[in-house]
Enzyme design. Structure first.
Site, mmCIF file in Angstrom:
data_model
loop_
_atom_site.group_PDB
_atom_site.id
_atom_site.type_symbol
_atom_site.label_atom_id
_atom_site.label_comp_id
_atom_site.label_asym_id
_atom_site.label_seq_id
_atom_site.Cartn_x
_atom_site.Cartn_y
_atom_site.Cartn_z
ATOM 1 N N SER A 173 0.833 -1.211 0.000
ATOM 2 C CA SER A 173 0.000 0.000 0.000
ATOM 3 C C SER A 173 0.869 1.264 0.000
ATOM 4 O O SER A 173 0.611 2.194 -0.762
ATOM 5 C CB SER A 173 -0.969 -0.004 1.183
ATOM 6 O OG SER A 173 -0.301 -0.107 2.410
ATOM 7 N N GLU A 226 -4.189 6.844 3.288
ATOM 8 C CA GLU A 226 -4.451 5.521 3.874
ATOM 9 C C GLU A 226 -5.375 5.632 5.094
ATOM 10 O O GLU A 226 -6.294 4.836 5.267
ATOM 11 C CB GLU A 226 -3.131 4.847 4.244
ATOM 12 C CG GLU A 226 -3.308 3.426 4.712
ATOM 13 C CD GLU A 226 -2.250 2.460 4.193
ATOM 14 O OE1 GLU A 226 -1.408 2.849 3.359
ATOM 15 O OE2 GLU A 226 -2.285 1.296 4.611
ATOM 16 N N ASP A 239 5.549 3.239 7.170
ATOM 17 C CA ASP A 239 5.618 2.617 5.847
ATOM 18 C C ASP A 239 5.912 3.649 4.760
ATOM 19 O O ASP A 239 6.733 3.430 3.869
ATOM 20 C CB ASP A 239 4.295 1.911 5.513
ATOM 21 C CG ASP A 239 3.982 0.799 6.500
ATOM 22 O OD1 ASP A 239 4.834 0.502 7.353
ATOM 23 O OD2 ASP A 239 2.870 0.246 6.422
ATOM 24 N N TYR A 277 -4.037 -6.384 17.804
ATOM 25 C CA TYR A 277 -3.376 -5.085 17.625
ATOM 26 C C TYR A 277 -4.066 -4.019 18.474
ATOM 27 O O TYR A 277 -3.423 -3.272 19.203
ATOM 28 C CB TYR A 277 -3.427 -4.705 16.134
ATOM 29 C CG TYR A 277 -2.819 -3.365 15.794
ATOM 30 C CD1 TYR A 277 -1.460 -3.239 15.535
ATOM 31 C CD2 TYR A 277 -3.614 -2.221 15.730
ATOM 32 C CE1 TYR A 277 -0.913 -2.008 15.205
ATOM 33 C CE2 TYR A 277 -3.079 -0.990 15.414
ATOM 34 C CZ TYR A 277 -1.732 -0.891 15.142
ATOM 35 O OH TYR A 277 -1.189 0.331 14.832
HETATM 36 P P1 ADP Z 1 0.242 -4.454 2.602
HETATM 37 O O1 ADP Z 1 0.820 -5.042 3.832
HETATM 38 O O2 ADP Z 1 0.697 -5.206 1.388
HETATM 39 O O3 ADP Z 1 0.457 -2.976 2.517
HETATM 40 P P2 ADP Z 1 -2.476 -3.581 2.759
HETATM 41 O O4 ADP Z 1 -3.740 -4.284 3.123
HETATM 42 O O5 ADP Z 1 -2.054 -2.408 3.554
HETATM 43 O O6 ADP Z 1 -1.335 -4.696 2.717
HETATM 44 O O7 ADP Z 1 -2.573 -3.102 1.252
HETATM 45 C C1 ADP Z 1 -2.926 -4.041 0.264
HETATM 46 C C2 ADP Z 1 -3.968 -3.430 -0.666
HETATM 47 O O8 ADP Z 1 -3.326 -2.439 -1.493
HETATM 48 C C3 ADP Z 1 -4.548 -4.421 -1.632
HETATM 49 O O9 ADP Z 1 -5.638 -5.122 -1.065
HETATM 50 C C4 ADP Z 1 -4.984 -3.515 -2.779
HETATM 51 O O10 ADP Z 1 -6.203 -2.874 -2.467
HETATM 52 C C5 ADP Z 1 -3.889 -2.476 -2.790
HETATM 53 N N1 ADP Z 1 -2.823 -2.851 -3.723
HETATM 54 C C6 ADP Z 1 -1.639 -3.420 -3.451
HETATM 55 N N2 ADP Z 1 -0.906 -3.588 -4.586
HETATM 56 C C7 ADP Z 1 -1.648 -3.120 -5.591
HETATM 57 C C8 ADP Z 1 -1.472 -2.986 -7.013
HETATM 58 N N3 ADP Z 1 -0.349 -3.392 -7.625
HETATM 59 N N4 ADP Z 1 -2.461 -2.427 -7.730
HETATM 60 C C9 ADP Z 1 -3.595 -2.001 -7.126
HETATM 61 N N5 ADP Z 1 -3.831 -2.100 -5.815
HETATM 62 C C10 ADP Z 1 -2.891 -2.643 -5.050
HETATM 63 MG MG MG Z 2 -0.239 -1.620 4.025
#
Ligand code: ADP
Ligand code: MG
Length: 388
Positions: free
Chosen positions: A134, A166, A178, A230
């Protein structure tokens, strides 16, 4: 790989929108070397950007619409900039569109005056593996829009834009770690962040010259308790701070712990002790990296894991096994990383021992009847940048 994605995202942009993008920008995922559950206690963290990135190809339009596509999904989201609001967008598109909205909300851009844009995303940051896919999106889109909308913003300001997107557009209550790691990373360096002042500085890791690698061991365990646990840990920290009469646990030092033990119940005390000693371990890691280099930080990583296992109680058997197996097979140090109750561990290890360690971890998981973990190395890499 990254080079390929940079070219690929251009092709995908052209196929989707029928025009060429003005440029391609990218920003990395991140891993946390040390400093867990310290961010919301206004303490210290030491994450680093990794060699897996999200790429954003972006072009300017002659109207006021925003479109965003991603190989993550078949759907292209489209909205007028003036209509951007947390209620109007959901799903993955909230991450990139939230960045545009946050630039307006924080007063950096006049959303009534900026041109529309088309965005295409491509990424090799694994989603939901604790590597912050994200923040990688937010970083890539923020740096692209800042340039195309001609905004003069620092990296720290861009990180705050990503967090605002976010927190308030996607609706995920996360700290600044992050986004800071994704925007401020440098090759072979970590980003030392004071979460109270939100000041950050790059800290040399020296992994390359010492032939060291960081192995991520993704246990593939996703615990249902993760969000409840958490919240509960966060509440314990707040209760501990209140009982000790301080604004946050940042204001408690290791020397205060004997007094804290007398004032607090056993569970709250152990939660507090984790945060207080973890803050000290981050400071000690930064100092040790400077004085003795990365081969000397192993015991700090190991101690961090013990503290999360025994005092904060956020580990799971799979994470403990990953850490112990790494330690027994030549790792300099190892610890679980991220929020806990599942997710990944990291091990600091000599390059020559990486394969042996991967085989040992696979074997240990099989022996215990655990599902096979996914293991891969990450290299501390540069933060957000324009690629082409
Ligand atoms: P992470 O630990 O990977 O940050 P999060 O739940 O915070 O997990 O974020 C993941 C979300 O970010 C996915 O469910 C999606 O909505 C979005 N996301 C991640 N990568 C992509 C991508 N390449 N294209 C579009 N959306 C994405
Ligand atoms: Mg994330």
């Amino acid at each position: 790989m990254s080079q390929d994605l940079r070219d690929l995202v251009r092709q995908e942009f052209e196929a989707a929108y029928g025009t060429t993008p003005i440029g391609v920008w990218s920003s990395p995922g991140r891993a946390n070397l040390i400093g867990e559950h310290t961010d919301y206690n206004e303490g210290f963290v030491l994450p680093f950007g990794i060699d897996r990135r999200t790429f954003a190809a972006v072009g300017v339009r002659d109207d006021t619409r925003i479109r965003v596509g991603s190989t993550f999904s078949d759907e292209v989201a489209e909205i007028d900039i003036a209509e951007l609001s947390p209620e109007a967008v959901d799903g993955w598109a909230a991450y990139p569109l939230g960045v545009a909205w946050a630039l307006g909300q924080l007063g950096h851009a006049d959303l009534a005056a900026v041109p529309g844009v088309d965005i295409m995303l491509e990424s090799d940051v694994p989603v939901g593996a604790g590597l912050s896919s994200s923040a990688a999106i937010e970083g890539a889109v923020a740096i692209a829009l800042a340039e195309l909308w001609r905004l003069d913003l620092t990296r720290v300001e861009l990180a705050r834009v990503g967090r605002k997107a976010e927190n308030d557009f996607v609706g995920a209550p996360t700290g600044i770690m992050d986004q800071m790691a994704s925007l401020l990373g440098r090759d072979d360096a970590a980003v030392f962040i004071d979460c109270r002042s939100e000041e950050a500085e790059a800290v040399d890791l020296g992994l390359a010259e010492n032939d060291l690698a960081i192995l991520v061991i993704d246990t593939q365990v996703e615990h249902q308790h993760a969000s409840g646990g958490y919240r509960e840990r966060r509440a314990s920290c707040e209760a501990g701070a209140a009982a000790l009469g301080v604004a946050s646990l940042r204001d408690v030092t290791v020397d205060d712990l004997p007094r804290a033990q007398q004032l607090l119940d056993d569970v709250t005390f152990r939660r507090v002790r984790h945060v207080v000693t973890e803050n000290q371990r981050v400071l000690d890691t930064v100092a040790t990296l400077a004085s003795e280099g990365p081969t000397a930080i192993g015991e700090l990583l190991d101690a961090s894991h013990r503290s999360m296992r025994d005092d904060f109680e956020i580990s799971v058997p799979e994470l403990d096994l990953a850490v112990e197996t790494a330690q027994e097979n030549g790792a300099i140090g190892a610890r679980m990383t991220g929020g806990g109750f599942g997710g990944s561990a990291i091990a600091l290890v000599h390059r020559d021992l990486v394969s042996r360690l991967q085989v040992a971890v696979d074997g240990a998981f099989a022996e215990h009847g655990f599902a096979q973990p996914v293991t891969f190395t990450v290299t501390p890499s540069a933060g957000a940048r324009r690629e082409s």
